[in-house]
Design a protein around this motif. Structure first.
Motif, PDB file in Angstrom:
ATOM      1  N   ILE A  71       0.859  -1.189   0.000  1.00 21.09           N
ATOM      2  CA  ILE A  71       0.000   0.000   0.000  1.00 21.09           C
ATOM      3  C   ILE A  71       0.894   1.238   0.000  1.00 21.09           C
ATOM      4  CG2 ILE A  71      -1.750   1.264   1.286  1.00 21.09           C
ATOM      5  CD1 ILE A  71      -2.545  -1.432   2.559  1.00 21.09           C
ATOM      6  N   ALA A  72       0.684   2.103  -0.990  1.00 24.02           N
ATOM      7  CA  ALA A  72       1.407   3.381  -1.000  1.00 24.02           C
ATOM      8  C   ALA A  72       0.820   4.254   0.104  1.00 24.02           C
ATOM      9  CB  ALA A  72       1.245   4.056  -2.347  1.00 24.02           C
ATOM     10  N   PHE A  73       1.698   4.890   0.891  1.00 26.32           N
ATOM     11  CA  PHE A  73       1.193   5.641   2.035  1.00 26.32           C
ATOM     12  C   PHE A  73       1.903   6.979   2.173  1.00 26.32           C
ATOM     13  CE2 PHE A  73       4.677   3.096   3.572  1.00 26.32           C
ATOM     14  CZ  PHE A  73       5.380   3.953   4.404  1.00 26.32           C
ATOM     15  N   GLN A  74       1.238   7.866   2.881  1.00 26.94           N
ATOM     16  CA  GLN A  74       1.783   9.168   3.243  1.00 26.94           C
ATOM     17  C   GLN A  74       1.786   9.228   4.762  1.00 26.94           C
ATOM     18  OE1 GLN A  74      -0.765  12.390   2.158  1.00 26.94           O
ATOM     19  NE2 GLN A  74       0.708  13.949   2.737  1.00 26.94           N
ATOM     20  N   LEU A  75       2.937   9.478   5.350  1.00 29.83           N
ATOM     21  CA  LEU A  75       3.081   9.505   6.794  1.00 29.83           C
ATOM     22  C   LEU A  75       2.957  10.948   7.280  1.00 29.83           C
ATOM     23  CD1 LEU A  75       3.697   7.780   9.295  1.00 29.83           C
ATOM     24  CD2 LEU A  75       6.095   8.277   8.926  1.00 29.83           C
ATOM     25  N   ILE A  76       2.030  11.200   8.174  1.00 32.46           N
ATOM     26  CA  ILE A  76       1.804  12.540   8.718  1.00 32.46           C
ATOM     27  C   ILE A  76       2.141  12.487  10.198  1.00 32.46           C
ATOM     28  CG2 ILE A  76       0.113  14.362   9.074  1.00 32.46           C
ATOM     29  CD1 ILE A  76      -1.468  13.090   6.728  1.00 32.46           C
TER      30      ILE A  76
END
Length: 102
Positions: A71-76
């Motif tokens: 899963i491509a993810f963006q970490l915030i």
């Protein structure tokens, strides 16, 4: 499909910090919501973005899960909370900007 990994902020309705310590993996919506012609409620055909919300104890667990399942993810990362230090005596201080009255 892009996912977001974040720690939710505390709700405005309560002063407690319950449910703000877990990390959440949530999918971005792939299609815009549209109103239902009969009832007027919003609907979408994408169930992953509206119904799937995974919680993890640590950030590393969430990242490991996303990488293991491709899963491509963006970490915030969360912003540190500002601590406002107040004392009761400050209400009666001589240099108070707004004078104290009954």
């Amino acid at each position: 499909m892009l996912a977001r990994i974040f720690r939710p902020s505390k709700t405005a309705m309560q002063s407690g910090k319950q449910k703000t310590y877990d990390w959440v993996l949530e999918f971005e919506p792939s299609a815009a919501r549209r109103p239902d012609p009969l009832m007027g409620w919003t609907q979408t055909s994408d169930t992953a973005s509206s119904q799937v919300r995974l919680t993890f104890d640590t950030k590393e667990d969430a990242v490991r899960y996303a990488e293991a399942h491709g899963i491509a993810f963006q970490l915030i990362d969360p912003k540190p909370a500002k601590k406002i230090i107040k004392a009761y005596a400050d209400n009666f201080a001589f240099g108070r900007k707004i004078p104290w009255t009954h």
